[in-house]
Design a protein around this motif. Structure first.
Motif, PDB file in Angstrom:
ATOM      1  N   SER A  16       0.826  -1.205   0.000  1.00  0.00           N
ATOM      2  CA  SER A  16       0.000   0.000   0.000  1.00  0.00           C
ATOM      3  C   SER A  16       0.860   1.254   0.000  1.00  0.00           C
ATOM      4  CB  SER A  16      -0.908   0.017   1.247  1.00  0.00           C
ATOM      5  OG  SER A  16      -1.774  -1.085   1.263  1.00  0.00           O
ATOM      6  N   ARG A  66      -9.495  -1.274  -5.055  1.00  0.00           N
ATOM      7  CA  ARG A  66      -8.136  -1.226  -4.505  1.00  0.00           C
ATOM      8  C   ARG A  66      -7.760   0.180  -4.050  1.00  0.00           C
ATOM      9  NH1 ARG A  66      -3.892  -2.057  -7.657  1.00  0.00           N
ATOM     10  NH2 ARG A  66      -4.891  -1.327  -9.592  1.00  0.00           N
ATOM     11  N   ASN A  84      -3.222  -3.093  -2.326  1.00  0.00           N
ATOM     12  CA  ASN A  84      -3.030  -4.212  -3.253  1.00  0.00           C
ATOM     13  C   ASN A  84      -2.392  -3.725  -4.555  1.00  0.00           C
ATOM     14  OD1 ASN A  84      -3.125  -6.822  -4.202  1.00  0.00           O
ATOM     15  ND2 ASN A  84      -5.249  -6.705  -4.873  1.00  0.00           N
TER      16      ASN A  84
END
Length: 125
Positions: A16, A66, A84
């Motif tokens: 991340s 995401r 992700n």
């Protein structure tokens, strides 16, 4: 008016990163703020945006689920939370702001009045 995106850097696939867009000279609460990105050899593309009225969000299909765009009006900052991560997320990321952007134009670069200089995000596999 100045926009400054920061928080880019090197991330790993599956990891991340969070980008911040800080404005000076305007109040983000009155603007739709969008995030765009440009990968090497490709055209700049829409990533996500949050509208001033009601906070409606819009995302590109490639990042939906995401990435999340959020705003903190008190800090006059808009965030792009990227989870992700994928190697194909590698790009220079830009934030932009515009007033009175209708929903059908939220993905259109020309709808935005102000742009920041961009921040590099590199995702390693």
């Amino acid at each position: 008016v100045q926009l400054q995106a920061c928080g880019g850097g090197l991330g790993q696939a599956g990891g991340s990163l969070r980008l911040s867009c800080v404005a000076s000279g305007l109040s983000f609460r009155a603007y739709t703020v969008g995030w765009f990105r440009q990968a090497p050899g490709k055209e700049r593309e829409f990533v996500g945006a949050i509208r001033s009225s009601g906070g409606t969000r819009s995302y590109a299909d490639s990042v939906k689920g995401r990435f999340t765009v959020d705003r903190d009006n008190a800090e006059n900052t808009v965030y792009l939370q990227m989870n992700n991560l994928l190697p194909e997320d590698t790009a220079v990321y830009y934030c932009a702001a515009g007033r009175s952007i209708i929903l059908s134009s939220i993905r259109t670069e020309s709808a935005y009045d102000y742009w920041g200089p961009g921040t590099q995000v590199t995702v390693s596999s």
